[in-house]
Write an enzyme that holds these catalytic residues in place. Sequence first.
Site, PDB file in Angstrom:
ATOM      1  N   GLU A   1      -4.615  20.084 -43.669  1.00  0.00           N
ATOM      2  CA  GLU A   1      -3.851  21.194 -44.280  1.00  0.00           C
ATOM      3  C   GLU A   1      -2.890  21.787 -43.265  1.00  0.00           C
ATOM      4  O   GLU A   1      -1.755  22.149 -43.598  1.00  0.00           O
ATOM      5  CB  GLU A   1      -4.787  22.269 -44.831  1.00  0.00           C
ATOM      6  CG  GLU A   1      -5.627  21.801 -46.011  1.00  0.00           C
ATOM      7  CD  GLU A   1      -4.798  21.198 -47.140  1.00  0.00           C
ATOM      8  OE1 GLU A   1      -3.738  21.742 -47.483  1.00  0.00           O
ATOM      9  OE2 GLU A   1      -5.215  20.148 -47.675  1.00  0.00           O
TER      10      GLU A   1
ATOM     11  N   TRP B   1      -0.081  19.682 -43.524  1.00  0.00           N
ATOM     12  CA  TRP B   1       0.865  19.996 -44.605  1.00  0.00           C
ATOM     13  C   TRP B   1       1.871  21.063 -44.155  1.00  0.00           C
ATOM     14  O   TRP B   1       3.034  21.054 -44.530  1.00  0.00           O
ATOM     15  CB  TRP B   1       0.131  20.452 -45.875  1.00  0.00           C
ATOM     16  CG  TRP B   1      -0.217  19.291 -46.754  1.00  0.00           C
ATOM     17  CD1 TRP B   1      -1.403  18.638 -46.811  1.00  0.00           C
ATOM     18  CD2 TRP B   1       0.655  18.633 -47.691  1.00  0.00           C
ATOM     19  NE1 TRP B   1      -1.335  17.609 -47.733  1.00  0.00           N
ATOM     20  CE2 TRP B   1      -0.090  17.594 -48.287  1.00  0.00           C
ATOM     21  CE3 TRP B   1       1.983  18.815 -48.087  1.00  0.00           C
ATOM     22  CZ2 TRP B   1       0.460  16.741 -49.254  1.00  0.00           C
ATOM     23  CZ3 TRP B   1       2.531  17.966 -49.054  1.00  0.00           C
ATOM     24  CH2 TRP B   1       1.765  16.942 -49.620  1.00  0.00           C
TER      25      TRP B   1
ATOM     26  N   TRP C   1      11.971  26.930 -60.509  1.00  0.00           N
ATOM     27  CA  TRP C   1      11.023  27.163 -59.419  1.00  0.00           C
ATOM     28  C   TRP C   1      11.571  28.155 -58.407  1.00  0.00           C
ATOM     29  O   TRP C   1      10.812  28.873 -57.753  1.00  0.00           O
ATOM     30  CB  TRP C   1      10.632  25.848 -58.741  1.00  0.00           C
ATOM     31  CG  TRP C   1      11.772  25.098 -58.107  1.00  0.00           C
ATOM     32  CD1 TRP C   1      12.558  24.156 -58.701  1.00  0.00           C
ATOM     33  CD2 TRP C   1      12.277  25.239 -56.767  1.00  0.00           C
ATOM     34  NE1 TRP C   1      13.515  23.703 -57.816  1.00  0.00           N
ATOM     35  CE2 TRP C   1      13.361  24.348 -56.615  1.00  0.00           C
ATOM     36  CE3 TRP C   1      11.909  26.026 -55.678  1.00  0.00           C
ATOM     37  CZ2 TRP C   1      14.093  24.229 -55.431  1.00  0.00           C
ATOM     38  CZ3 TRP C   1      12.636  25.905 -54.491  1.00  0.00           C
ATOM     39  CH2 TRP C   1      13.722  25.019 -54.382  1.00  0.00           C
TER      40      TRP C   1
ATOM     41  N   TRP D   1       6.516  25.077 -53.821  1.00  0.00           N
ATOM     42  CA  TRP D   1       7.177  25.195 -55.133  1.00  0.00           C
ATOM     43  C   TRP D   1       7.765  23.861 -55.576  1.00  0.00           C
ATOM     44  O   TRP D   1       7.648  23.472 -56.732  1.00  0.00           O
ATOM     45  CB  TRP D   1       8.240  26.306 -55.097  1.00  0.00           C
ATOM     46  CG  TRP D   1       7.576  27.633 -55.320  1.00  0.00           C
ATOM     47  CD1 TRP D   1       7.170  28.503 -54.353  1.00  0.00           C
ATOM     48  CD2 TRP D   1       7.159  28.181 -56.570  1.00  0.00           C
ATOM     49  NE1 TRP D   1       6.536  29.576 -54.933  1.00  0.00           N
ATOM     50  CE2 TRP D   1       6.521  29.414 -56.289  1.00  0.00           C
ATOM     51  CE3 TRP D   1       7.263  27.779 -57.895  1.00  0.00           C
ATOM     52  CZ2 TRP D   1       5.984  30.224 -57.292  1.00  0.00           C
ATOM     53  CZ3 TRP D   1       6.734  28.582 -58.896  1.00  0.00           C
ATOM     54  CH2 TRP D   1       6.104  29.787 -58.602  1.00  0.00           C
TER      55      TRP D   1
HETATM   56  P1  FAD Z   1      -6.343  27.172 -45.688  1.00  0.00           P
HETATM   57  O1  FAD Z   1      -6.737  26.408 -46.880  1.00  0.00           O
HETATM   58  O2  FAD Z   1      -7.414  27.771 -44.876  1.00  0.00           O
HETATM   59  O3  FAD Z   1      -5.468  26.193 -44.775  1.00  0.00           O
HETATM   60  C1  FAD Z   1      -5.260  26.409 -43.373  1.00  0.00           C
HETATM   61  C2  FAD Z   1      -3.779  26.511 -43.071  1.00  0.00           C
HETATM   62  O4  FAD Z   1      -3.125  25.302 -43.397  1.00  0.00           O
HETATM   63  C3  FAD Z   1      -3.058  27.573 -43.857  1.00  0.00           C
HETATM   64  O5  FAD Z   1      -3.194  28.840 -43.258  1.00  0.00           O
HETATM   65  C4  FAD Z   1      -1.626  27.071 -43.855  1.00  0.00           C
HETATM   66  O6  FAD Z   1      -0.949  27.405 -42.657  1.00  0.00           O
HETATM   67  C5  FAD Z   1      -1.811  25.568 -43.894  1.00  0.00           C
HETATM   68  N1  FAD Z   1      -1.731  25.087 -45.267  1.00  0.00           N
HETATM   69  C6  FAD Z   1      -2.736  24.946 -46.155  1.00  0.00           C
HETATM   70  N2  FAD Z   1      -2.289  24.404 -47.302  1.00  0.00           N
HETATM   71  C7  FAD Z   1      -0.969  24.203 -47.137  1.00  0.00           C
HETATM   72  C8  FAD Z   1       0.048  23.675 -47.964  1.00  0.00           C
HETATM   73  N3  FAD Z   1      -0.209  23.204 -49.192  1.00  0.00           N
HETATM   74  N4  FAD Z   1       1.320  23.633 -47.490  1.00  0.00           N
HETATM   75  C9  FAD Z   1       1.607  24.078 -46.248  1.00  0.00           C
HETATM   76  N5  FAD Z   1       0.670  24.591 -45.410  1.00  0.00           N
HETATM   77  C10 FAD Z   1      -0.599  24.647 -45.855  1.00  0.00           C
HETATM   78  N6  FAD Z   1       1.738  28.700 -47.416  1.00  0.00           N
HETATM   79  C11 FAD Z   1       2.271  29.573 -46.553  1.00  0.00           C
HETATM   80  O7  FAD Z   1       1.801  29.686 -45.417  1.00  0.00           O
HETATM   81  N7  FAD Z   1       3.338  30.342 -46.913  1.00  0.00           N
HETATM   82  C12 FAD Z   1       3.904  30.277 -48.152  1.00  0.00           C
HETATM   83  O8  FAD Z   1       4.869  30.978 -48.419  1.00  0.00           O
HETATM   84  C13 FAD Z   1       3.321  29.389 -49.091  1.00  0.00           C
HETATM   85  N8  FAD Z   1       3.797  29.322 -50.369  1.00  0.00           N
HETATM   86  C14 FAD Z   1       3.222  28.443 -51.250  1.00  0.00           C
HETATM   87  C15 FAD Z   1       3.734  28.366 -52.559  1.00  0.00           C
HETATM   88  C16 FAD Z   1       3.169  27.490 -53.481  1.00  0.00           C
HETATM   89  C17 FAD Z   1       3.729  27.426 -54.878  1.00  0.00           C
HETATM   90  C18 FAD Z   1       2.088  26.686 -53.097  1.00  0.00           C
HETATM   91  C19 FAD Z   1       1.464  25.743 -54.093  1.00  0.00           C
HETATM   92  C20 FAD Z   1       1.581  26.739 -51.819  1.00  0.00           C
HETATM   93  C21 FAD Z   1       2.145  27.618 -50.875  1.00  0.00           C
HETATM   94  N9  FAD Z   1       1.637  27.716 -49.559  1.00  0.00           N
HETATM   95  C22 FAD Z   1       2.218  28.588 -48.672  1.00  0.00           C
HETATM   96  C23 FAD Z   1       0.590  26.788 -49.080  1.00  0.00           C
HETATM   97  C24 FAD Z   1      -0.856  27.280 -49.227  1.00  0.00           C
HETATM   98  O9  FAD Z   1      -1.083  27.740 -50.518  1.00  0.00           O
HETATM   99  C25 FAD Z   1      -1.209  28.389 -48.237  1.00  0.00           C
HETATM  100  O10 FAD Z   1      -0.858  28.000 -46.933  1.00  0.00           O
HETATM  101  C26 FAD Z   1      -2.709  28.679 -48.244  1.00  0.00           C
HETATM  102  O11 FAD Z   1      -3.128  29.024 -49.539  1.00  0.00           O
HETATM  103  C27 FAD Z   1      -2.990  29.822 -47.291  1.00  0.00           C
HETATM  104  O12 FAD Z   1      -4.336  30.165 -47.329  1.00  0.00           O
HETATM  105  P2  FAD Z   1      -5.310  29.809 -46.142  1.00  0.00           P
HETATM  106  O13 FAD Z   1      -4.727  30.288 -44.858  1.00  0.00           O
HETATM  107  O14 FAD Z   1      -6.655  30.301 -46.510  1.00  0.00           O
HETATM  108  O15 FAD Z   1      -5.280  28.241 -46.159  1.00  0.00           O
END
Ligand code: FAD
Length: 478
Positions: free
Chosen positions: A278, A281, A362, A385
């Site tokens: 992640e 990602w 979007w 998005w």
């Molecule tokens: P965890 O699940 O604990 O993951 C750890 C870290 O990995 C996150 O803190 C983040 O930095 C990174 N990460 C995880 N999933 C993704 C992903 N799909 N894409 C990129 N990085 C990821 N993330 C943002 O940081 N900022 C945004 O503005 C953002 N907008 C989003 C919009 C949409 C429509 C979608 C579907 C996803 C978006 N994300 C965004 C990605 C993701 O949803 C969030 O990073 C994640 O939910 C943050 O929660 P967490 O720190 O608990 O993630």
Amino acid sequence: MSTSSTIVWFRQDLRLADNPALLRAAESGSVVPVYVWSPEEEGDWAPGGAGKWWLHRSLESLDGSLREIGSRLVVRRGDSLQQLRAIAEETGAERVFWNRRYEPQAIERDKQIKASLAEDGLGVESFNAALLHEPWTVATQQGQPYKVFTPYWRACLKQDIRREPLSKPKTLDAPGSWPKSVELDSLALNPKIAWDAGLAETWDVGEAAAMKRLRAFAKRGMADYGDERNRMDHDGVSMLSPYLHWGELSPRQAFAAADKLREKDPGAADGVKVFLSEIGWREFSYHLMYHFPTVVDQPLREEFTRFEWDDDREALKRWQRGQTGFPVVDAAMRQLYATGWMHNRARMIVASFLTKDLLIPWQRGAEWFWDTLVDADLASNTQGWQWTAGCGADASPFFRVFNPVSQSEKFDPQGDYIRRWVPELGGLDRPHIFQPHEAPPGVLRAAGVELGKDYPLPMVDHGEARKRALDVYQSMKN
Ligand code: FAD
């Protein structure tokens, strides 16, 4: 030690540890830590309301941490180049260091600033603090940028990169005289009307809080992350995203914590692997934004410029306010507004609903997220998005339309997530809480829910909306 000064220009790297620009400056003599508030230079992407709320607290926290090591944060507002030049004059600083940013508008601006400061005779150096792999360091065998995540991440994992985070400077030498600094309050980052109580309840902002959360997650969540990360009703994810966005935490620190856990507890290896992918990602999102900078407001897949969206502002408002009549969508949108954050599974569900059930572009969703997320990040938001709308790199195919009911049944099986954020449905049990409009009148009466009054009727029929979306997609393809 030399007594000459280096300005460290803080931006999205609001931490002392694992901060190469700061560490190098500290090694070269005295240090002038500076933050310049210059929203005009961010183009269409100046921090939104929730971002500004976070930034205020983050700068406060950074100033506190700097004071603990004999320094302070100089805060200025206005044109970045002019401010940096003025500070160099006021302090006699000989160098300006910063950590790189990758947003298209920031790259352009930073290039110009670098050239101008160098012309002034200042030493200018920039560093990588935000990514494990800067976008130009990973390429396909043909030397092209990646558009598919799995081979991209595989290539990243093969690279032998520095894994150990840098330590924080123990002390910072102060310059001969401190330049002027404005009060943080004068930047007006805090909201004018108090909508932020939920944010304050949810978050501790700053580097120490980031580290605390990382440690707690490594101890309690990371091992099970692979299974738990999709459960909207559980605390199965790290909630590290705002810390990573603002640079209170570096991906290297997250990686190091994961590596350490894997060494200590081999049983955690699967969870660690998924967690790191992640973070991958996040890296991939930066890779895409850097190589395809128009993605921030244009679809990566060109055929989507012909897609016939329905830019219905009233429908957009209902989505924003969590009044769609689909409980999981409404729960997520209200969680976002209340806390500045939303679970990743929920982000995909609401994004699919907006772009497919409502056919709203979007970009409207990305703009709302930009204003309301504390982790609003141009690379990840754009990628998220475009992925959901089906027009991005390695995207979910457009015909994959999330069904809000089955998504809740699977990832919020007791309805607890809905119950928490849509309290007016709290009296309903499963399965009715997932789709109250299908509940028998007696069940609704007993739960004290009058549809259309206490809670809206669904704004679309999901089955029909899905069909409409697929028809529009088909005509785009034709
Ligand atoms: P965890 O699940 O604990 O993951 C750890 C870290 O990995 C996150 O803190 C983040 O930095 C990174 N990460 C995880 N999933 C993704 C992903 N799909 N894409 C990129 N990085 C990821 N993330 C943002 O940081 N900022 C945004 O503005 C953002 N907008 C989003 C919009 C949409 C429509 C979608 C579907 C996803 C978006 N994300 C965004 C990605 C993701 O949803 C969030 O990073 C994640 O939910 C943050 O929660 P967490 O720190 O608990 O993630």
